[in-house]
Design a protein around this motif. Sequence first.
Motif, PDB file in Angstrom:
ATOM      1  N   THR A  30     -12.568  -2.850  37.665  1.00 20.14           N
ATOM      2  CA  THR A  30     -14.022  -2.836  37.533  1.00 20.14           C
ATOM      3  C   THR A  30     -14.691  -3.146  38.864  1.00 20.14           C
ATOM      4  OG1 THR A  30     -13.676  -3.690  35.318  1.00 20.14           O
ATOM      5  CG2 THR A  30     -15.918  -3.718  36.147  1.00 20.14           C
ATOM      6  N   ALA A  33     -14.574  -0.130  40.989  1.00 22.24           N
ATOM      7  CA  ALA A  33     -15.523   0.893  40.540  1.00 22.24           C
ATOM      8  C   ALA A  33     -16.946   0.535  40.970  1.00 22.24           C
ATOM      9  CB  ALA A  33     -15.441   1.039  39.022  1.00 22.24           C
ATOM     10  N   VAL A  34     -17.295  -0.771  40.868  1.00 20.94           N
ATOM     11  CA  VAL A  34     -18.638  -1.204  41.286  1.00 20.94           C
ATOM     12  C   VAL A  34     -18.817  -0.994  42.794  1.00 20.94           C
ATOM     13  CG1 VAL A  34     -20.097  -3.239  41.579  1.00 20.94           C
ATOM     14  CG2 VAL A  34     -18.995  -2.819  39.401  1.00 20.94           C
ATOM     15  N   ALA A  37     -19.530   2.605  43.432  1.00 22.25           N
ATOM     16  CA  ALA A  37     -20.920   2.950  43.136  1.00 22.25           C
ATOM     17  C   ALA A  37     -21.833   2.482  44.268  1.00 22.25           C
ATOM     18  CB  ALA A  37     -21.342   2.318  41.818  1.00 22.25           C
ATOM     19  N   CYS A  53     -18.681   9.475  42.505  1.00 24.94           N
ATOM     20  CA  CYS A  53     -18.956   8.205  41.830  1.00 24.94           C
ATOM     21  C   CYS A  53     -18.722   8.353  40.331  1.00 24.94           C
ATOM     22  CB  CYS A  53     -20.393   7.793  42.127  1.00 24.94           C
ATOM     23  SG  CYS A  53     -20.809   6.189  41.516  1.00 24.94           S
ATOM     24  N   ALA A  54     -19.176   9.492  39.756  1.00 28.85           N
ATOM     25  CA  ALA A  54     -18.961   9.751  38.326  1.00 28.85           C
ATOM     26  C   ALA A  54     -17.467   9.855  38.022  1.00 28.85           C
ATOM     27  CB  ALA A  54     -19.679  11.032  37.920  1.00 28.85           C
ATOM     28  N   CYS A  56     -15.111   8.326  39.662  1.00 31.17           N
ATOM     29  CA  CYS A  56     -14.609   6.956  39.695  1.00 31.17           C
ATOM     30  C   CYS A  56     -14.845   6.269  38.354  1.00 31.17           C
ATOM     31  CB  CYS A  56     -15.300   6.152  40.796  1.00 31.17           C
ATOM     32  SG  CYS A  56     -14.618   6.440  42.417  1.00 31.17           S
ATOM     33  N   ALA A  57     -16.052   6.481  37.790  1.00 32.30           N
ATOM     34  CA  ALA A  57     -16.372   5.872  36.498  1.00 32.30           C
ATOM     35  C   ALA A  57     -15.442   6.410  35.415  1.00 32.30           C
ATOM     36  CB  ALA A  57     -17.830   6.154  36.143  1.00 32.30           C
ATOM     37  N   ALA A  58     -15.160   7.728  35.468  1.00 37.76           N
ATOM     38  CA  ALA A  58     -14.258   8.333  34.485  1.00 37.76           C
ATOM     39  C   ALA A  58     -12.854   7.754  34.613  1.00 37.76           C
ATOM     40  CB  ALA A  58     -14.234   9.848  34.666  1.00 37.76           C
ATOM     41  N   TRP A  60     -12.096   4.832  35.801  1.00 37.97           N
ATOM     42  CA  TRP A  60     -12.154   3.453  35.308  1.00 37.97           C
ATOM     43  C   TRP A  60     -12.042   3.445  33.781  1.00 37.97           C
ATOM     44  CZ3 TRP A  60     -16.211   1.105  32.453  1.00 37.97           C
ATOM     45  CH2 TRP A  60     -16.051  -0.270  32.281  1.00 37.97           C
ATOM     46  N   LEU A  61     -12.752   4.386  33.131  1.00 36.82           N
ATOM     47  CA  LEU A  61     -12.677   4.498  31.671  1.00 36.82           C
ATOM     48  C   LEU A  61     -11.253   4.832  31.228  1.00 36.82           C
ATOM     49  CD1 LEU A  61     -15.815   6.345  30.269  1.00 36.82           C
ATOM     50  CD2 LEU A  61     -14.943   4.095  29.671  1.00 36.82           C
TER      51      LEU A  61
END
Lengths: 109, 130
Positions: A30, A33-34, A37, A53-54, A56-58, A60-61
């Motif tokens: 997390t 990921a932050v 961003a 960035c998106a 990276c979020a995916a 992380w999910l």
Amino acid sequence: MTEPDRDSRDPGLQPERTRLAWRRTTLAGTVVAVLAARTALQSGPTAARVLTCALCAALWLGFLTVAHHRIRTLTTVGSGGPPALTPKHATAAAGYTMALAVCAAALVL
Amino acid sequence: MIEFVRNVRLWFAPGRIREDGATPDYRFSLANERTFLAWLRTALALIGGGFAVDQFLPDLRWGWRVGLALGLLGAGVLCSLRAVNHWVRCERAMRRGEDLPVSRFPALLSIVIAIVAVAMVMVVLFGWEG
């Protein structure tokens, strides 16, 4: 009957410790990921940066899903302890980490 | 090298590792899993370090900044690759009742981190105005 009882108590609390290790690792993910961003937004949010960035979020999910699955397996303990981690999940967790590093390189450059 | 390719095949074949030897005590498997996760956290910390170099040293020359960041990110990739490889090797050694595999990687990684740390100190002390 006293023998299995003593065994099932598991004084080392191994499943709990392993569960917490997964939680710690998710937390580390997390933070990364932050930071991703922050990097994407700080240096001017272009379309490519927002897309990375998106991604990276995916990722992380994805990591979160693996961790959640494993934590659930660890909490439903049958007799003889929880099943071992499968190579598929281990590879997935390491793969998400590597993909995060690649995204990070794309953001830094 | 051939050994490594064989290990890579094992990463993706969940069933194959179960054909080898006997299932060890689950506590040993869980300890191996925690070691794997600790290495993964190390990898994530290195990736975070790469971001930190890029974000929190804006006065540094572009080459130095990007070079250090990419070096840390590369170390993170290597670390996670090694994490899963070592996990597979340990798991298989336990099933076969062999000695756990030894590895040069921790020593190499600590030397690399020491070099990076010294480089950072040098940069902060002398190269700040450059």
